[in-house]
Design an enzyme around this catalytic site. Sequence first.
Site, PDB file in Angstrom:
ATOM      1  N   TYR A 191       0.886  -1.161  -0.071  1.00  0.00           N
ATOM      2  CA  TYR A 191       0.033   0.040  -0.033  1.00  0.00           C
ATOM      3  C   TYR A 191       0.928   1.230   0.236  1.00  0.00           C
ATOM      4  O   TYR A 191       1.897   1.201   0.152  1.00  0.00           O
ATOM      5  CB  TYR A 191      -0.943   0.041   1.169  1.00  0.00           C
ATOM      6  CG  TYR A 191      -0.386   0.409   2.701  1.00  0.00           C
ATOM      7  CD1 TYR A 191      -0.237   1.791   3.083  1.00  0.00           C
ATOM      8  CD2 TYR A 191       0.232  -0.593   3.284  1.00  0.00           C
ATOM      9  CE1 TYR A 191       0.352   1.738   4.162  1.00  0.00           C
ATOM     10  CE2 TYR A 191       0.995  -0.449   4.640  1.00  0.00           C
ATOM     11  CZ  TYR A 191       1.082   0.897   5.033  1.00  0.00           C
ATOM     12  OH  TYR A 191       1.588   1.225   6.104  1.00  0.00           O
ATOM     13  N   CYS A 192       0.274   2.301  -0.212  1.00  0.00           N
ATOM     14  CA  CYS A 192       1.067   3.613  -0.350  1.00  0.00           C
ATOM     15  C   CYS A 192      -0.035   4.655   0.121  1.00  0.00           C
ATOM     16  O   CYS A 192      -0.833   4.485   1.101  1.00  0.00           O
ATOM     17  CB  CYS A 192       1.576   4.031  -1.430  1.00  0.00           C
ATOM     18  SG  CYS A 192       0.437   4.258  -3.025  1.00  0.00           S
ATOM     19  N   HIS A 193       0.176   5.915  -0.460  1.00  0.00           N
ATOM     20  CA  HIS A 193      -0.875   6.944   0.051  1.00  0.00           C
ATOM     21  C   HIS A 193      -2.367   6.727  -0.493  1.00  0.00           C
ATOM     22  O   HIS A 193      -3.242   6.666   0.103  1.00  0.00           O
ATOM     23  CB  HIS A 193      -0.245   8.245  -0.259  1.00  0.00           C
ATOM     24  CG  HIS A 193      -1.044   9.432   0.222  1.00  0.00           C
ATOM     25  ND1 HIS A 193      -1.114   9.931   1.461  1.00  0.00           N
ATOM     26  CD2 HIS A 193      -1.701  10.402  -0.490  1.00  0.00           C
ATOM     27  CE1 HIS A 193      -1.941  10.977   1.640  1.00  0.00           C
ATOM     28  NE2 HIS A 193      -2.322  11.297   0.487  1.00  0.00           N
ATOM     29  N   ILE A 204      -3.422   4.066   2.135  1.00  0.00           N
ATOM     30  CA  ILE A 204      -3.662   4.550   3.655  1.00  0.00           C
ATOM     31  C   ILE A 204      -4.903   5.520   3.760  1.00  0.00           C
ATOM     32  O   ILE A 204      -5.301   5.513   4.806  1.00  0.00           O
ATOM     33  CB  ILE A 204      -2.392   4.678   4.378  1.00  0.00           C
ATOM     34  CG1 ILE A 204      -2.421   4.547   5.691  1.00  0.00           C
ATOM     35  CG2 ILE A 204      -1.879   6.043   3.820  1.00  0.00           C
ATOM     36  CD1 ILE A 204      -1.344   4.437   6.535  1.00  0.00           C
TER      37      ILE A 204
END
Length: 93
Positions: A57-59, A84
């Site tokens: 996952y990332c932003h 996130i």
Amino acid sequence: MMDINRSVEEAKIRDISLLDVRTPEEYRHGHIPGAINIPLNTTSKVQLDPEKEYFAYCHSGRRSELASRILNERGFHVENIGGIDDWVKEIEN
């Protein structure tokens, strides 16, 4: 792309490691508990266990999509679970 909240619960049940592919600074400002920071710019050289599964996952989900693609091309089992921003539980600092 998968739902990050359900995916993290699935990861706990199935012993799947979470990869946070954001920058170290972003990671320090808050991450999903238990996630390992593997910044996107290191995915072409990082060594992971090829027998294990990973959720990235990332932003927002864009970097984790790219990281998943790079890591899968290198022979690892990585699935993008999004950003996130959609995480509804506590974050860890």
